[in-house]
Design an enzyme around this catalytic site. Structure first.
Site, short mmCIF file in Angstrom:
data_model
loop_
_atom_site.label_atom_id
_atom_site.label_comp_id
_atom_site.label_asym_id
_atom_site.label_seq_id
_atom_site.Cartn_x
_atom_site.Cartn_y
_atom_site.Cartn_z
CG HIS A 73 -1.97 -0.85 1.35
ND1 HIS A 73 -2.74 -1.14 0.25
CD2 HIS A 73 -2.55 -1.53 2.38
CE1 HIS A 73 -3.71 -1.97 0.60
NE2 HIS A 73 -3.61 -2.23 1.88
CD GLU A 125 -3.46 2.71 -3.54
OE1 GLU A 125 -3.89 1.55 -3.55
OE2 GLU A 125 -3.60 3.51 -4.49
#
Ligand code: F3S
Length: 274
Positions: A73, A125
């Site tokens: 991420h 993310e």
């Protein structure tokens, strides 16, 4: 009974790379910890724990001499700086597709543009991407983007740079693009959606159209796995969302001749084949 496994089932490129980096680090005798669970799959996290790989939640929990692995991420620039201060070795398993977005927003800001990110604001993310610029705007979807754009008369001619969370859907991204083009005259759009998720979803839809039953393997708490099951249910009446083979019973498949299997990006191949 015929069993068909979707080609896209299981690890995507970024997750597979991250898992390999943890395996290599653990195998080299280093004191390894991942910053957050390396992937959303308890079987993989448990397996790594038995190999001595720990999980820390924050950079200040890292100890000097430790090797800390950043998951696919990605994280903000500030997290790298805090890890460096802790005196640890950093192994960066950020997916290269996510890393590219960090570069885009950071360069855009240097060039005087305002970065606009389309994605779930609380997703790690998206938090990581936002952390590569000092100021940006994040919108979950077209409605939020439009409301903001209409309230920003002073930004109509400003330079805007728009990117997307890698797992955004095509339709959401297209709607946001349409709005942004209408509202801003000086706009640069980077399509940063990763097609791995889209391909997995369209393959699951195709398979569920021709199978009497579908098995979706993955973490039941993962939103991506839940979405896969939802897509399968649109075409198939008998869909099982399972964590592993032990969640299934032979009687579930009484009278079924065709079964399709798909799996989320965090499901390892050995669980799918079980
Ligand atoms: Fe990377 Fe796409 Fe997977 S962005 S982590 S390859 S879903």
């Amino acid at each position: 009974m015929s069993v068909r496994i979707a080609k896209s089932a299981g690890f995507c490129f970024g997750v597979s790379r991250a898992v390999e980096l943890v395996e290599q680090a653990a195998g080299s005798g280093k004191k390894v910890a991942t910053l957050g669970p390396i992937i959303h799959n308890r079987h993989v996290v448990d397996k790594f724990r038995t190999l001595g790989v720990g999980v820390i939640d924050r950079p200040d929990q890292a100890r000097p001499g430790q090797t800390v692995i950043i998951r696919s991420h990605g994280v903000s620039r500030n997290v790298y700086e805090r890890l460096e201060k802790q005196g640890v070795e950093i192994i960066d398993a950020t997916c290269p597709f996510v890393k590219r977005i960090h570069g885009i927003v950071s360069r855009a800001e240097e060039e005087g543009k305002l970065p606009v990110i389309i994605g779930t604001p609380t997703h790690p993310e998206v938090e990581g991407i936002a952390g590569w610029c000092s100021h940006c705007e994040v919108f979950a979807g077209p409605e939020e983007l439009e409301n903001w754009a209409k309230s920003q008369n002073n930004l109509k001619n400003s330079s805007i740079c728009m990117v997307s969370q890698t797992t955004s859907t095509e339709s959401l991204w297209k709607s946001c693009g349409k709005i942004a083009k209408k509202e801003f005259t000086n706009l640069k759009i980077f399509d940063t959606i990763c097609r791995a998720t889209e391909y997995r979803q369209s393959e699951a839809a195709e398979l569920s159209e021709v199978c009497q039953s579908m098995v979706v393997v993955g973490d039941p708490k993962s939103s991506n796995t839940g979405r896969l099951a939802m897509i399968c249910r649109e075409h198939c009446d008998k869909v099982f969302l399972v964590d592993n083979a032990s969640d299934l019973k032979a009687e579930d498949f009484c009278g079924v001749t065709d079964v399709g299997i798909t799996a989320g990006a965090s499901t390892p191949a050995w669980i799918i084949k079980e």
